[in-house]
Design a protein around this motif. Sequence first.
Motif, PDB file in Angstrom:
ATOM      1  N   UNK A 247       1.013  -1.269   0.143  1.00  0.00           N
ATOM      2  CA  UNK A 247       0.023   0.189   0.003  1.00  0.00           C
ATOM      3  C   UNK A 247       0.819   1.355   0.022  1.00  0.00           C
ATOM      4  N   UNK A 248       2.122   1.221   0.884  1.00  0.00           N
ATOM      5  CA  UNK A 248       2.904   2.175   0.722  1.00  0.00           C
ATOM      6  C   UNK A 248       3.512   2.692  -0.618  1.00  0.00           C
ATOM      7  N   UNK A 249       3.351   1.573  -1.785  1.00  0.00           N
ATOM      8  CA  UNK A 249       3.974   1.892  -2.653  1.00  0.00           C
ATOM      9  C   UNK A 249       3.128   2.177  -3.878  1.00  0.00           C
ATOM     10  N   UNK A 250       1.708   2.235  -3.769  1.00  0.00           N
ATOM     11  CA  UNK A 250       0.721   2.401  -4.677  1.00  0.00           C
ATOM     12  C   UNK A 250       0.750   3.771  -5.212  1.00  0.00           C
ATOM     13  N   UNK A 251       1.138   4.977  -4.585  1.00  0.00           N
ATOM     14  CA  UNK A 251       1.367   6.183  -5.289  1.00  0.00           C
ATOM     15  C   UNK A 251       2.599   5.982  -6.413  1.00  0.00           C
ATOM     16  N   UNK A 252       3.485   5.307  -6.015  1.00  0.00           N
ATOM     17  CA  UNK A 252       4.634   5.581  -6.945  1.00  0.00           C
ATOM     18  C   UNK A 252       4.363   4.464  -8.254  1.00  0.00           C
ATOM     19  N   UNK A 253       3.664   3.319  -7.938  1.00  0.00           N
ATOM     20  CA  UNK A 253       3.635   2.362  -8.798  1.00  0.00           C
ATOM     21  C   UNK A 253       2.187   2.672  -9.801  1.00  0.00           C
ATOM     22  N   UNK A 254       1.174   3.253  -8.969  1.00  0.00           N
ATOM     23  CA  UNK A 254      -0.057   3.398  -9.654  1.00  0.00           C
ATOM     24  C   UNK A 254      -1.003   2.164  -9.580  1.00  0.00           C
ATOM     25  N   UNK A 255      -0.631   1.203  -8.906  1.00  0.00           N
ATOM     26  CA  UNK A 255      -1.253  -0.122  -8.702  1.00  0.00           C
ATOM     27  C   UNK A 255      -2.136  -0.119  -7.512  1.00  0.00           C
ATOM     28  N   UNK A 256      -3.403  -0.565  -7.566  1.00  0.00           N
ATOM     29  CA  UNK A 256      -4.082  -0.736  -6.528  1.00  0.00           C
ATOM     30  C   UNK A 256      -4.464  -2.334  -6.286  1.00  0.00           C
ATOM     31  N   UNK A 257      -3.977  -2.615  -4.926  1.00  0.00           N
ATOM     32  CA  UNK A 257      -4.056  -3.943  -4.500  1.00  0.00           C
ATOM     33  C   UNK A 257      -5.143  -4.197  -3.821  1.00  0.00           C
ATOM     34  N   UNK A 258      -6.594  -3.928  -4.365  1.00  0.00           N
ATOM     35  CA  UNK A 258      -7.578  -4.139  -3.767  1.00  0.00           C
ATOM     36  C   UNK A 258      -8.463  -5.433  -3.880  1.00  0.00           C
ATOM     37  N   UNK A 259      -7.411  -6.336  -3.977  1.00  0.00           N
ATOM     38  CA  UNK A 259      -7.991  -7.955  -3.897  1.00  0.00           C
ATOM     39  C   UNK A 259      -8.788  -8.145  -2.544  1.00  0.00           C
ATOM     40  N   UNK A 260      -9.543  -9.242  -2.672  1.00  0.00           N
ATOM     41  CA  UNK A 260      -9.914  -9.912  -1.248  1.00  0.00           C
ATOM     42  C   UNK A 260      -8.705 -10.449  -0.683  1.00  0.00           C
ATOM     43  N   UNK A 261      -8.463 -10.378   0.759  1.00  0.00           N
ATOM     44  CA  UNK A 261      -7.379 -10.795   1.365  1.00  0.00           C
ATOM     45  C   UNK A 261      -7.776 -11.913   2.561  1.00  0.00           C
ATOM     46  N   UNK A 262      -7.058 -12.756   2.725  1.00  0.00           N
ATOM     47  CA  UNK A 262      -7.145 -13.827   3.812  1.00  0.00           C
ATOM     48  C   UNK A 262      -5.979 -13.990   4.562  1.00  0.00           C
ATOM     49  N   UNK A 263      -5.905 -14.068   5.777  1.00  0.00           N
ATOM     50  CA  UNK A 263      -4.866 -14.299   6.695  1.00  0.00           C
ATOM     51  C   UNK A 263      -4.888 -15.279   7.439  1.00  0.00           C
ATOM     52  N   UNK A 264      -3.830 -16.386   7.114  1.00  0.00           N
ATOM     53  CA  UNK A 264      -3.883 -17.428   7.902  1.00  0.00           C
ATOM     54  C   UNK A 264      -3.618 -17.221   9.727  1.00  0.00           C
ATOM     55  N   UNK A 265      -2.971 -16.212  10.047  1.00  0.00           N
ATOM     56  CA  UNK A 265      -2.730 -16.031  11.304  1.00  0.00           C
ATOM     57  C   UNK A 265      -4.174 -15.946  11.870  1.00  0.00           C
ATOM     58  N   UNK A 266      -5.392 -15.084  11.319  1.00  0.00           N
ATOM     59  CA  UNK A 266      -6.747 -14.709  11.845  1.00  0.00           C
ATOM     60  C   UNK A 266      -7.539 -16.127  11.784  1.00  0.00           C
ATOM     61  N   UNK A 267      -7.186 -16.806  10.703  1.00  0.00           N
ATOM     62  CA  UNK A 267      -8.042 -18.232  10.560  1.00  0.00           C
ATOM     63  C   UNK A 267      -7.458 -19.256  11.545  1.00  0.00           C
ATOM     64  N   UNK A 268      -6.222 -19.291  11.720  1.00  0.00           N
ATOM     65  CA  UNK A 268      -5.941 -20.137  12.894  1.00  0.00           C
ATOM     66  C   UNK A 268      -6.354 -19.861  14.234  1.00  0.00           C
ATOM     67  N   UNK A 269      -6.563 -18.493  14.467  1.00  0.00           N
ATOM     68  CA  UNK A 269      -7.119 -18.054  15.750  1.00  0.00           C
ATOM     69  C   UNK A 269      -8.473 -18.472  15.932  1.00  0.00           C
ATOM     70  N   UNK A 270      -9.006 -18.378  14.641  1.00  0.00           N
ATOM     71  CA  UNK A 270     -10.458 -18.853  14.631  1.00  0.00           C
ATOM     72  C   UNK A 270     -10.918 -20.242  14.809  1.00  0.00           C
TER      73      UNK A 270
END
Length: 555
Positions: A460-483
């Motif tokens: 996200x910090x590089x989005x202004x420089x690259x012009x790329x928006x990483x607006x994908x859906x995101x899953x975190x195995x840390x959060x899923x493991x805690x579930x």
Amino acid sequence: MLCNKINSGSFFVNRALNFIFGVASALYIVVVQPCWVFGGVVSCFFTNFLRCMLKPSDRQLAVLIFTGALYCCSVLLAGTILFVMLPQQLQAAFTQMLNGQALLILFFFCSGGAIVVGGVRWFLHNYYLPVEKMKADLRIIEKTNLKYRIPEQGGWQLRQLIRSMNHMGEYFVQEHQQLQSKIDMAKARAEYEKNTLAGLIDELSDGVIVCDLYERVVLYNKKAKKIFGTRQQFIGLGRKFNKIISSELFEQAVTELQRKLAGNFAELEDIDHYFNLTLDGQIINISAVPVFVGETTLNGVIFIARTATEPVRLPAHNPNIEAQTIMATGAKVQSQGRFYDFDILTDRQPAELLNRPLLNLSFTVFDTETTGLNPSGGDELVSLGAVRVVNGHVLENECFYTLIRPNKPIPIAATLIHGISNDMVAAAPSCTDVLHYFYQFAEDTVLAGHNIAFDMRFLKMKEPLTGLLFNHAILDTLLLSSVVHRQQETHHLDALARRFGIEDPFTRRHHALGDALLTAHILVCLFPLLKDMGIVTLGQALEASRNSRYSGLAY
């Protein structure tokens, strides 16, 4: 007279004691018991709330504090109500009797509280918490890792039970191995034929790409990646084929095949469609043949490609043009047969991504190594590794890894962790170039990682420089493991790998590709455990992640 006074006094005392006992009994029934019932209801709600929001050690401490507070409130409330309901004479006598006994009363009060809290702690430590952990461990054995063994914990009865269950697990593993060996023998011939067929397809002189009707790649061989040259990075299982040929060409091929299927053809082998594609100055002859469900229902398309012998000269004014044109041709590319036994061909993609089952999604699991832990403070990426997961399978042959040249020197402390030095990244591509390649690699997939909030912050910090928006859906195995493992105190990669019995593909941690591969296998192991909890779709997994106690992590 004295006897009469004694008898009268005894009668008065007996009446007073009977009255006090009756009042105390009534208060116990009317006041104390409802207090404990209400306290039990509140305690049940409170402990379930703590179960979701706090770590096991924090939950245990909070339950003990709550138990002590409930004990104090119950005793003080019952004592106050009992005292108020006594007659004034008895109140005065009771006050006079307790006068000067404050320390003794405090001692008994604290002793009772210590006994209650100690009893609750003993029960939590020896039975309740171990049973909760045992339930989670049994789900691991049932769903993912038969060789996992439950750690002995709790009271001696519970330890004996766990020991017996582990012995039973050893016996079950032996029986399972014997059964699996018989199944493997029965499947050996089919596997041999399948591998032989896959090897033949991979070694064909023509490029073969199989797609479903949603333009998703189901199968491809090495020759196809070579033929399509600069666009070979877009060829991968589950990827959209419109990066190779336009959607218009794909739809035209499907329409033509369906038209021929509806016609009167004596042989199904006569149903095909031919066109040429000009790519990077090279003519590619492409034959499209159908994949069937049943006899005549179109379920996919096999594209067979070969390069023409004479290259096409590109216009001098635009050397980077990549034209796609249909040209009439009389030459036919020989058909190599039909292949349609693929899971992805039977997947009917819902309109909403959030409603799709996790096992039917394509993931890009990635990890990064950096110069430090503070992306907002100027730390930079030094490597990025990723692997694709499609339909619940880790595609280890579809990986992405590169070193990155940061805009600041790599501190020695960081080099000691991930082993990447300034000399190693001196000739590496810039972060902007790498992120453009990675964006193409991860296109049309769900991003996943372990503690992915840290890695996403750098992107996200590089989005202004690259012009790329990483607006994908995101899953975190840390959060899923805690579930799925709420009773476990640790959820780091090494602990999860041991829990699921995953062999580490790399000998050391903190390698971007190695951690990405390990995270991908952990993600696949979490799917059946999530399904067991009723978490099947991407939307349900995201909702469960938001309710995790780790969901507030930020960088």
